[in-house]
Design a protein around this motif. Structure first.
Motif, short mmCIF file in Angstrom:
data_model
loop_
_atom_site.label_atom_id
_atom_site.label_comp_id
_atom_site.label_asym_id
_atom_site.label_seq_id
_atom_site.Cartn_x
_atom_site.Cartn_y
_atom_site.Cartn_z
N THR A 85 13.49 -2.74 2.00
CA THR A 85 11.87 -3.55 1.04
C THR A 85 11.98 -2.48 -0.29
N SER A 86 12.17 -4.03 -1.43
CA SER A 86 12.44 -3.31 -3.07
C SER A 86 10.85 -3.95 -3.69
N ILE A 87 10.43 -2.57 -4.02
CA ILE A 87 8.49 -2.47 -5.16
C ILE A 87 9.19 -2.55 -6.43
N LYS A 88 8.37 -2.99 -6.90
CA LYS A 88 9.02 -2.93 -8.47
C LYS A 88 7.97 -2.13 -8.72
N VAL A 89 8.58 -1.33 -9.91
CA VAL A 89 7.36 -0.64 -10.65
C VAL A 89 7.26 -0.75 -12.14
N PRO A 90 5.25 -0.65 -12.01
CA PRO A 90 5.24 -1.38 -13.32
C PRO A 90 5.15 -0.09 -14.20
N GLU A 91 5.21 -0.99 -15.33
CA GLU A 91 5.57 -0.05 -16.95
C GLU A 91 4.24 1.05 -16.89
N LYS A 92 2.80 0.24 -16.10
CA LYS A 92 1.40 0.92 -16.39
C LYS A 92 1.16 0.98 -15.76
N VAL A 93 -0.49 1.72 -15.01
CA VAL A 93 -1.59 1.57 -14.04
C VAL A 93 -2.13 2.18 -14.77
N ASP A 94 -3.74 1.22 -15.25
CA ASP A 94 -5.20 1.49 -16.16
C ASP A 94 -4.76 1.82 -17.14
N GLU A 95 -3.67 1.51 -17.35
CA GLU A 95 -3.55 1.35 -19.08
C GLU A 95 -2.79 3.24 -19.52
N SER A 96 -2.06 3.06 -18.57
CA SER A 96 -1.18 5.01 -18.54
C SER A 96 -0.02 4.56 -17.64
N GLU A 97 1.23 5.41 -18.75
CA GLU A 97 2.22 4.75 -18.08
C GLU A 97 3.24 5.34 -16.87
N VAL A 98 3.52 5.09 -16.61
CA VAL A 98 3.82 5.77 -14.96
C VAL A 98 5.26 5.75 -14.98
N VAL A 99 4.84 7.16 -14.29
CA VAL A 99 6.01 8.49 -14.65
C VAL A 99 6.79 9.41 -13.48
N GLY A 100 5.97 8.36 -12.81
CA GLY A 100 6.75 9.01 -10.48
C GLY A 100 5.46 8.35 -9.55
N TYR A 101 5.99 8.90 -8.60
CA TYR A 101 5.59 8.35 -7.12
C TYR A 101 5.48 9.92 -6.33
N VAL A 102 4.01 9.47 -5.62
CA VAL A 102 4.05 10.50 -4.37
C VAL A 102 4.37 9.73 -3.16
N VAL A 103 5.73 9.90 -2.20
CA VAL A 103 6.21 9.30 -1.07
C VAL A 103 5.72 9.48 -0.23
N SER A 104 5.39 9.11 0.61
CA SER A 104 5.63 9.44 2.33
C SER A 104 5.06 8.43 3.27
N ALA A 105 6.33 8.67 4.74
CA ALA A 105 6.52 8.23 5.45
C ALA A 105 5.72 8.22 6.81
N SER A 106 5.97 7.82 7.75
CA SER A 106 5.32 8.18 8.90
C SER A 106 6.09 7.06 9.68
N GLY A 107 6.48 7.25 11.24
CA GLY A 107 7.16 6.24 11.88
C GLY A 107 8.09 6.25 12.45
N ASP A 108 8.93 5.47 12.56
CA ASP A 108 10.74 5.84 12.47
C ASP A 108 11.53 6.12 11.53
N ALA A 109 12.34 6.85 11.07
CA ALA A 109 13.47 7.25 10.12
C ALA A 109 13.80 5.68 9.02
N ALA A 110 13.10 6.13 7.65
CA ALA A 110 13.15 5.83 6.91
C ALA A 110 13.49 6.49 5.95
N TYR A 111 14.76 5.70 4.69
CA TYR A 111 15.05 6.73 3.71
C TYR A 111 14.34 5.70 2.25
N GLY A 112 14.60 6.58 1.03
CA GLY A 112 14.55 5.73 0.14
C GLY A 112 15.31 5.60 -1.34
#
Length: 553
Positions: free
Chosen positions: A493-520
């Protein structure tokens, strides 16, 4: 407890008997009166009781020191600081000289190198002391002061973030964060290099990696027109003595100059790999350090005649294992790849999988590609024998264009990396990137997202299903509400990163996974250009660890 008291036989008495002696007849057994029987039993009980007292006394008496057994206790290990070494800007090797002290020419006019990073607070909003420093220790940017006051928590568990949004650098740097409340901080950074002119056109990106004493890097090349420079950085206060093990397509390469390389504290040492292993189409490097831990990256560039063929930072991947997974692998149109790789000098312009088997037994490796719609069959069948002690290439061409997760598995441990290429025209500049094998996703991975271009989060799940949450970190230090993706097994699955969220620039993500083995992985591209880079997610911060401690003397 049942005691079985038995009367021991009397010690034998040695007698001298004549050879012709005749044993006299035995007398008849005398009848023992009952009173004498009771007296004998009483005496036996006294003897048994006395013996029991002796045993009991022996059980409570101190034992000899050498025979004491003390259970191992668990001791808490103090949490360490988070430390990530970011490589310096890509530089063009001057001339064709080989050695461990190369000279580099000036950068191009458009070259830009910047570090982006994020540090998460503890629940409640208290940020750990964190900074971007030079390799020698001088602070370049202070992200948060130690003992900072709680901020206004707006994210999961009232978390906030300290951010570094595209700070320009001219040399290797260190992103550091102090331990907080007995826990290792969650922090990560990434360097991105871009250039639109010169021989190093394209983009290259690398995670700021934790130094280690054992690292594997796959994907280097030392053939004509390919330049591979190994960069070793020692951020510690202890000298590091580094030895390199080199693997090529014909087996392990013996290079005397690859042993005993000294990297002084707070310094970087560069090694031109062509001086150790010339003419290698595929080269893997095992870095082992005695003393201080080091960070390692290979600056790789391609020049086909006068046409730039791309630049990349080859980062360490997972240690040898029976399964390796790479995601964020972008594959172009199969017909276009076949056309470009059929030209002379362009055989490495297509996607490929590099397999290195460090052991003494061959590995039968099964390769699977998982795309948006499920598994795609490789034209060659996907099963290959990788020779022991050598590097084996497996082409990934022949599948529909798209983003893929590559899974390779065997009953023998091996190392793997996947090459990503962009550009299908021989006369125009192209680019290249190597996707390192990644770790299974867990909880609270910090994923820095460099500025500029098209940025895509790519998630792959091998079996069954996994649920992945991803919360944007914005330049104002807020962690926004998380979105979730339910990813089916055997898909990407591919998810496009927006340039901004609520007029503030996106500089990173906090990513968590549950269930079976996932990679990113994070895939970086540029609209209108062939630029490409891919960054595997870094491991999440671990909690406080406990180790068994055995006492003895």
């Amino acid at each position: 407890m049942h005691n079985d008291a038995r009367t021991a036989d009397p010690a034998p008495v040695e007698e001298t008997v004549a050879e012709d002696a005749v044993e006299p007849p035995r007398p008849r057994a005398r009848r023992i009166p009952r009173r004498e029987t009771l007296a004998g039993l009483a005496s036996a009980l006294v003897i048994v009781a006395a013996a029991g007292g002796i045993v009991a006394a022996g059980s409570i008496a101190p034992q000899p020191g050498g025979s004491r057994s003390i259970p191992a206790a668990l001791a808490a290990v103090p949490a360490g600081a988070s430390l990530g070494v970011c490589p310096g800007p890509a530089r063009l090797l001057e001339g064709t000289e080989a050695g461990t002290d190369p000279q580099f020419s000036p950068e191009s006019a458009t070259a830009n190198s910047a570090v982006t990073g994020a540090v998460l607070s503890a629940p409640g909003g208290v940020l750990p002391g964190s900074r971007l420093s030079a390799l020698g220790g001088a602070v370049a940017v202070e992200i948060a002061k130690s003992g900072g006051r709680p901020g206004e928590g707006t994210g999961p568990q009232d978390l906030v973030a300290g951010v570094l949004a595209g700070h320009k650098v001219e040399a290797p740097t260190v992103l550091g964060a102090d331990a907080s409340a007995g826990l290792k901080p969650s922090a990560a950074g990434a360097l991105k290099f871009t250039a639109t002119d010169g021989d190093l056109q394209g983009s290259a990106a690398a995670n700021c990696q934790a130094p280690a004493n054992d690292l594997w890097l796959a994907g280097a090349s030392t053939t004509v027109g390919r330049t591979s420079v190994l960069v070793l950085s020692n951020p510690s206060s202890t000298p590091a003595t580094v030895s390199l093990e080199l693997y090529g397509s014909a087996g392990q390469i013996q290079a005397p100059a690859s042993r005993g390389l000294l990297v002084a504290p707070g310094t970087t040492r560069t090694i031109v790999l062509a001086g150790l292993a010339p003419g290698e189409k595929q080269l893997s490097v095992h870095v082992r350090s005695a003393g201080g831990p080091v960070a390692a990256a290979i600056q790789q560039s391609v020049l086909r005649g006068l046409t730039p063929g791309g630049v990349d930072f080859i980062a360490p991947g997972a240690a040898p294992a029976a399964r390796q997974v790479m995601t964020g692998v972008d594959i172009q149109d199969a017909a276009g790849i076949a056309a470009i790789t059929g030209k002379g000098g362009f055989d490495d312009a297509g996607p490929t999988l590099s397999l290195t088997v460090p052991g003494s037994a061959d590995a039968v490796v099964e390769v699977k590609l998982f795309g948006r719609d499920g598994q795609k069959a490789l034209p060659g069948g996907g099963v290959v024998t990788a020779k022991a002690g050598a590097v084996t290439e497996v082409t990934l061409a022949g599948v529909p264009a798209g983003h893929y997760t590559v899974s390779a598995s065997s009953d023998v441990s091996f190392v793997a990396a996947a090459r990503v290429t962009r550009g299908l025209t021989a006369e125009r500049p192209a680019d290249v990137a190597w996707a390192a094998s990644g770790v299974r996703l867990g909880s609270q991975h910090v994923v820095p997202v460099p500025r500029g271009g098209e940025r895509t989060l790519v998630f792959g799940v091998l079996e069954n299903r996994a649920t992945i949450s991803y919360a944007p970190i914005t330049a104002d230090g807020k962690i926004r509400a998380a979105a979730t993706a339910d990813v089916a097994g055997g898909t990407t699955t591919s998810i496009k990163v927006p340039e901004k969220v609520d007029e503030s620039e996106v500089v990173g993500y906090v990513v968590s996974a549950s269930g079976d083995a996932a990679y990113g992985a994070l895939l970086l591209q540029q609209e209108g250009r062939e630029d490409v880079s891919t960054l595997a997610f870094m491991p999440a911060a671990t909690g406080q660890e406990k180790v068994p401690v055995t006492l003895g003397y």
